[in-house]
Motif scaffolding. Structure first.
Motif, short mmCIF file in Angstrom:
data_model
loop_
_atom_site.label_atom_id
_atom_site.label_comp_id
_atom_site.label_asym_id
_atom_site.label_seq_id
_atom_site.Cartn_x
_atom_site.Cartn_y
_atom_site.Cartn_z
N TRP A 18 0.84 -1.19 0.00
CA TRP A 18 0.00 0.00 0.00
C TRP A 18 0.88 1.24 0.00
CZ3 TRP A 18 -2.16 -4.46 1.67
CH2 TRP A 18 -3.51 -4.66 1.38
N PRO A 19 0.30 2.39 -0.35
CA PRO A 19 1.05 3.65 -0.27
C PRO A 19 1.55 3.88 1.17
CG PRO A 19 -1.03 3.99 -1.42
CD PRO A 19 -1.06 2.59 -0.86
N PRO A 20 2.68 4.55 1.35
CA PRO A 20 3.26 4.73 2.69
C PRO A 20 2.32 5.35 3.72
CG PRO A 20 4.79 5.46 1.00
CD PRO A 20 3.51 5.13 0.31
N ALA A 21 1.44 6.24 3.31
CA ALA A 21 0.53 6.88 4.25
C ALA A 21 -0.41 5.89 4.93
CB ALA A 21 -0.28 7.96 3.54
N PRO A 34 -13.26 4.81 5.73
CA PRO A 34 -12.25 4.47 4.72
C PRO A 34 -11.88 2.98 4.79
CG PRO A 34 -11.48 6.25 6.14
CD PRO A 34 -12.78 5.77 6.69
N CYS A 35 -11.64 2.40 3.64
CA CYS A 35 -11.31 0.98 3.53
C CYS A 35 -9.98 0.81 2.81
CB CYS A 35 -12.38 0.24 2.74
SG CYS A 35 -14.03 0.44 3.39
N ASP A 36 -9.19 -0.15 3.26
CA ASP A 36 -7.98 -0.54 2.54
C ASP A 36 -8.30 -1.66 1.55
OD1 ASP A 36 -5.82 1.08 3.88
OD2 ASP A 36 -6.75 0.11 5.61
N VAL A 42 -10.90 5.62 -5.65
CA VAL A 42 -10.54 5.41 -4.25
C VAL A 42 -9.07 4.98 -4.18
CG1 VAL A 42 -11.17 4.28 -2.10
CG2 VAL A 42 -12.91 4.65 -3.84
N PRO A 43 -8.14 5.94 -4.14
CA PRO A 43 -6.73 5.59 -4.09
C PRO A 43 -6.38 4.80 -2.82
CG PRO A 43 -7.03 7.96 -4.42
CD PRO A 43 -8.37 7.37 -4.15
N GLY A 44 -5.50 3.84 -2.98
CA GLY A 44 -5.04 3.04 -1.84
C GLY A 44 -6.00 1.95 -1.41
N THR A 45 -7.04 1.69 -2.21
CA THR A 45 -8.03 0.66 -1.86
C THR A 45 -7.92 -0.53 -2.81
OG1 THR A 45 -9.56 2.31 -1.00
CG2 THR A 45 -10.48 0.17 -1.52
N LEU A 46 -7.73 -1.69 -2.23
CA LEU A 46 -7.68 -2.94 -2.99
C LEU A 46 -9.11 -3.47 -3.11
CD1 LEU A 46 -6.29 -5.41 -4.25
CD2 LEU A 46 -5.94 -6.28 -1.92
N THR A 47 -9.59 -3.62 -4.34
CA THR A 47 -10.93 -4.16 -4.56
C THR A 47 -10.81 -5.64 -4.90
OG1 THR A 47 -10.84 -3.41 -6.83
CG2 THR A 47 -12.00 -2.01 -5.26
N ILE A 48 -11.56 -6.45 -4.16
CA ILE A 48 -11.57 -7.90 -4.37
C ILE A 48 -13.00 -8.30 -4.67
CG2 ILE A 48 -11.16 -10.16 -3.36
CD1 ILE A 48 -8.96 -8.91 -1.68
N GLY A 85 -2.77 2.80 -6.74
CA GLY A 85 -1.50 3.04 -6.05
C GLY A 85 -0.98 1.83 -5.30
N LEU A 86 -1.41 0.65 -5.71
CA LEU A 86 -1.01 -0.61 -5.05
C LEU A 86 -0.08 -1.40 -5.94
CD1 LEU A 86 -4.58 -1.65 -3.90
CD2 LEU A 86 -2.86 -0.48 -2.53
N ARG A 87 0.74 -2.23 -5.30
CA ARG A 87 1.61 -3.15 -6.04
C ARG A 87 1.49 -4.53 -5.41
NH1 ARG A 87 7.03 -1.89 -5.18
NH2 ARG A 87 6.32 -0.73 -3.40
N PHE A 88 1.61 -5.56 -6.26
CA PHE A 88 1.60 -6.94 -5.80
C PHE A 88 2.99 -7.51 -5.94
CE2 PHE A 88 -2.80 -6.50 -7.56
CZ PHE A 88 -3.47 -6.58 -6.35
N SER A 89 3.37 -8.39 -5.02
CA SER A 89 4.68 -9.03 -5.12
C SER A 89 4.70 -10.00 -6.29
CB SER A 89 5.02 -9.77 -3.83
OG SER A 89 4.41 -11.03 -3.81
N SER A 90 5.89 -10.23 -6.81
CA SER A 90 6.03 -11.16 -7.93
C SER A 90 5.62 -12.57 -7.51
CB SER A 90 7.46 -11.15 -8.46
OG SER A 90 8.37 -11.51 -7.45
N ARG A 91 5.80 -12.91 -6.25
CA ARG A 91 5.41 -14.24 -5.75
C ARG A 91 3.90 -14.43 -5.86
NH1 ARG A 91 8.21 -14.44 -0.07
NH2 ARG A 91 6.92 -16.29 0.15
N LEU A 92 3.14 -13.39 -5.54
CA LEU A 92 1.68 -13.47 -5.65
C LEU A 92 1.27 -13.56 -7.12
CD1 LEU A 92 -1.06 -13.38 -4.17
CD2 LEU A 92 -1.04 -10.91 -4.55
N LEU A 93 1.91 -12.79 -7.97
CA LEU A 93 1.57 -12.81 -9.39
C LEU A 93 1.80 -14.19 -10.00
CD1 LEU A 93 3.05 -9.35 -10.46
CD2 LEU A 93 0.65 -9.92 -10.02
#
Length: 168
Positions: free
Chosen positions: A47-50, A93-95, A112-118, A153-161
């Protein structure tokens, strides 16, 4: 009611009770499994540093079939952040926002920046979220849309990908 009659009714009802209990257990197991997937996906999300300074809020509807499984995550720690599972209708607010493919999200995810939608389940031709949980009998899989994640503004690890069924 006579004793023999009550025994006969008890025996006649037993299969129905066992079938109902098995269906409830299966639904609870499905909810727990999907909640575990969401927890592990969150572990491999940056997630973003904030966002790192506050608890990690997972929002869903109490009417959603995953609510019970998600509630079991409440209070667990993830990357130094306490998980908080809240009702998505509160406006807090939701992450992570979890919703069913048959329900539309309240806000466009890109807004919604910084929010992971599943999204639980796939629905072709419609927005699918950054992560989509897909049931392929008898397995649970997930798809990842890195473009949607990047917009938030999210990134996934290469392991998850590497574990994803499809990566867009």
């Amino acid at each position: 009611m006579t004793a023999p009659l009550s025994r006969i009714l008890s025996r006649a009802m037993l299969p129905a009770v066992l079938l109902y209990a098995t269906a409830c257990d299966a639904q609870n197991d499905d909810s727990r499994l999907k909640a575990a997937f969401i927890f592990n996906i969150a572990q491999f999300t940056t997630w973003p540093p904030a966002a790192a300074a506050r608890p990690l809020a997972i929002c869903a509807s109490p009417a959603h079939s995953l609510w019970a499984g998600l509630r079991e995550l409440d209070g667990k720690m993830l990357a130094g952040r306490a998980l908080s599972v809240i009702d998505s209708s509160t406006g807090r607010p939701c992450d992570i926002v979890v919703y069913s493919a048959t329900a539309a999200p309240a806000l466009a995810p890109a807004a919604v920046p910084g929010t992971l939608t599943i999204v639980d389940g796939a629905r072709s031709g419609h927005y699918q979220g950054a992560v989509t949980l897909v049931e392929e009998d008898p397995h649970l899989r997930f798809d990842i849309d890195t473009r949607e994640a990047a917009r938030a503004g999210l990134r996934f690890s290469s392991r998850l990908l590497q574990l994803a069924r499809n990566v867009l």
